[in-house]
Structures are given as structure tokens and as C-alpha cells.
Enzyme design. Structure first.
Site, PDB file in Angstrom:
ATOM      1  N   PRO A 294       0.823  -1.217   0.000  1.00 30.61           N
ATOM      2  CA  PRO A 294       0.000   0.000   0.000  1.00 30.61           C
ATOM      3  C   PRO A 294       0.854   1.263   0.000  1.00 30.61           C
ATOM      4  CG  PRO A 294      -0.171  -1.142   2.108  1.00 30.61           C
ATOM      5  CD  PRO A 294       0.666  -2.008   1.215  1.00 30.61           C
ATOM      6  N   GLU A 295       0.519   2.195  -0.849  1.00 30.26           N
ATOM      7  CA  GLU A 295       1.200   3.486  -0.864  1.00 30.26           C
ATOM      8  C   GLU A 295       0.286   4.516  -0.193  1.00 30.26           C
ATOM      9  OE1 GLU A 295       3.923   4.825  -3.493  1.00 30.26           O
ATOM     10  OE2 GLU A 295       4.030   3.064  -4.783  1.00 30.26           O
TER      11      GLU A 295
END
Ligand SMILES: [Zn+2]
Length: 292
Positions: free
Chosen positions: A2-3
Site C-alpha cells: 500500500p502506498e
């Protein structure tokens, strides 16, 4: 992994259920995730109300009425799943990723009937508790750079940050001590949008008096725009999946340059072909024609 936009989307997905709710009970099903859970973890959370939810870089921050904040990081594969104790209540969204109960590590039982479960097969995520006033000194938050969506993040700020910096622009804006939470994908996207070559020196963002150049004036809004668009896409994913068995925070976003090696550049009028090179173990994607 996840960014920042995914983490922001997770925060927005959890908010309607967790913000203002009281945690009745927490089940920590193992003593650690990536790091050991803090001492008396479950007991420090039980009975506490969540009074504020924030994000700092890729950390979720749940401020409690006890004066402490729960810090959560999703690592590589962490996710939250929301379920209702009244099983078929509409409006739930359930995570599309791992639902294998053996990876359910922390379970929050809320006074509004919802159960929020943290699942993390690879266990690179972590949770900790810290006093609200001491968050900035927490080892995981200390030294983090500017929030790319923060109000101070603009072209003059970029110029001051990188004046005289000889590092390539891509490495410079990936440096978490300067800008926090910006990952490889969104850096590639922002540089493409700003028409800047990833290999250009970061010092090109400032003139000799540390004032913003045209490059800085293109890059600052490009960084903000790629993140905001991804967050918007994440938000619509949340809405789309709310009734179904959808993903909370992980979404397939279409990228303009990332992952498009050998494909034509998407900028109208550009005849370039996207290239890829590995830099420090990460792929850089760029268009050699319109990025200068
Ligand atoms: Zn191009």
C-alpha cells in the site's frame, strides 16, 4: 504494497465505523506483528473512545480519549476488515485480500456493533501506542519529511528543500526524510506529469537564490494531483464495493507511466515509448521524448 493513497483510503474507509466509537475489547492473537505489540496493548485500548483519526506518511493514527494514540502501519500486506456482529447488516465492505483467519492478528470489538480485524499474512505491518504529545518522537515517525498533501507543500518549499542537491530528482523526492510517504509508483507518475526526467539533478528545482524554477512549479502540483486522483479513485472503489465483497484500500489504479514499459506515451501528441530502468532495486518508468 500500500502506498500513501491506499493508506488514506483505508483511513477514510475505517472512519465511518471507528471514529467516535468506543473500543469494547481488543483481541491480540499474537504478541507481535513485525515488532512486539506494546506492553498491555489490549488493556490500554479497552474502553477507550477513538476521538480522532489521522494519517502521517503511511501510518494510520487513532487518537484515543486516554491521551494515547494507536499507530498502525500496513507494511506489505496488512489490511483491515470491517464486519458487523449482526452478520448481514448492509453497508459493510469486506476486504478482497487475505481473509484467512490464521492471519487475523488484532481484532477490535466496537460498541457500535462493528468488528474491525487487522489481517496481515506477511507480517511487515506494525502497531504501537504512544502518548499524543510524544508522537513526533516516536521512532517510526521521528525524522519523517513533509506531507506531500500538507498545506506547506508547494513550489517554493520544493525549491528550498532541494537547492544544491546533486541527487537525481527521483531519488530526492523518494527520500522519506524530505518528503514522507511518497512511493515509487507515484514518484514516476508525478515526474511524468511534470515532464521531468527522473535522472535530472534535484538542484534543478531551485535557482541560485533557492527560488522555485519552472521545474518546481510543475512538480509540486503534479505530486499533489497524482496522489489526490488516486485517493479519489480509492474512494470510488470503496463506494463501489460497499455492498459487495470488495477491497478496503487496495485498488487497481490505472497509471500513466508506471508499468507501461514499451507502450506508447499517453501524453496527447507525444510519440514516445515508455522506458524502464532499475535504480537501486526499483523500477523507474519514463518517456524519453516528453520528459526533459
Ligand atoms: Zn511522452
Amino acid at each position: 504494497m500500500p502506498e500513501l493513497p491506499e493508506v488514506e483510503t483505508v483511513k477514510r474507509g475505517l472512519e465511518p465505523v471507528m471514529l467516535g466509537a468506543r473500543i469494547e475489547k481488543v483481541e491480540a492473537r499474537r504478541p507481535d506483528i513485525r515488532f512486539p505489540l506494546p506492553e498491555r496493548f489490549a488493556r490500554r485500548l479497552a474502553g477507550r473512545r477513538i476521538v480522532q483519526m489521522k494519517r502521517r506518511a503511511k501510518h494510520l493514527l487513532f487518537e484515543l480519549d486516554s491521551g494515547e494514540t494507536l499507530i498502525a502501519h500496513l507494511g506489505m500486506s496488512g489490511s483491515f476488515r470491517i464486519e458487523s456482529r449482526e452478520a448481514s447488516r448492509p453497508g459493510n465492505f469486506v476486504h478482497a485480500r487475505s481473509k484467512d483467519p490464521k492471519h487475523d492478528h488484532v481484532v477490535f470489538f466496537l460498541d457500535n456493533g462493528f468488528v474491525v480485524t487487522y489481517n496481515d499474512p506477511r507480517r511487515f505491518g506494525y502497531m504501537d501506542l504512544a502518548a499524543n504529545g510524544a508522537l513526533g518522537d516516536h521512532p517510526r515517525l521521528r525524522g519523517l519529511g513533509a506531507e506531500p498533501l500538507g498545506p506547506e507543500f508547494d513550489a517554493p518549499f520544493l525549491a528550498k528543500l532541494f537547492a544544491g542537491a546533486r541527487t537525481p530528482m527521483k531519488a530526492a523526492i523518494l527520500d522519506q526524510k524530505r518528503i514522507a510517504g511518497l512511493g515509487n509508483i507515484y514518484v514516476c507518475e508525478a515526474l511524468w506529469r511534470a515532464k521531468l526526467l527522473p535522472s535530472r539533478p534535484a538542484s534543478d528545482l531551485a535557482d541560485l537564490r533557492s527560488r522555485p524554477t519552472r521545474a518546481a512549479k510543475a512538480l509540486a502540483p503534479a505530486i499533489r494531483a497524482v496522489l489526490e486522483e488516486a485517493i479519489e479513485a480509492g474512494g470510488s472503489t470503496l463506494r463501489d464495493h460497499r455492498q459487495a465483497d470488495g477491497g478496503l484500500g487496495y485498488f487497481q489504479h490505472s497509471f500513466a507511466v508506471y508499468g507501461r514499459e514499451g507502450l506508447p506515451c499517453l501524453r496527447p501528441g507525444c510519440r514516445g515509448t515508455i522506458r524502464r530502468a532499475a535504480q537501486a532495486g526499483r523500477s523507474t518508468f519514463w518517456c524519453p521524448v516528453c520528459q526533459r
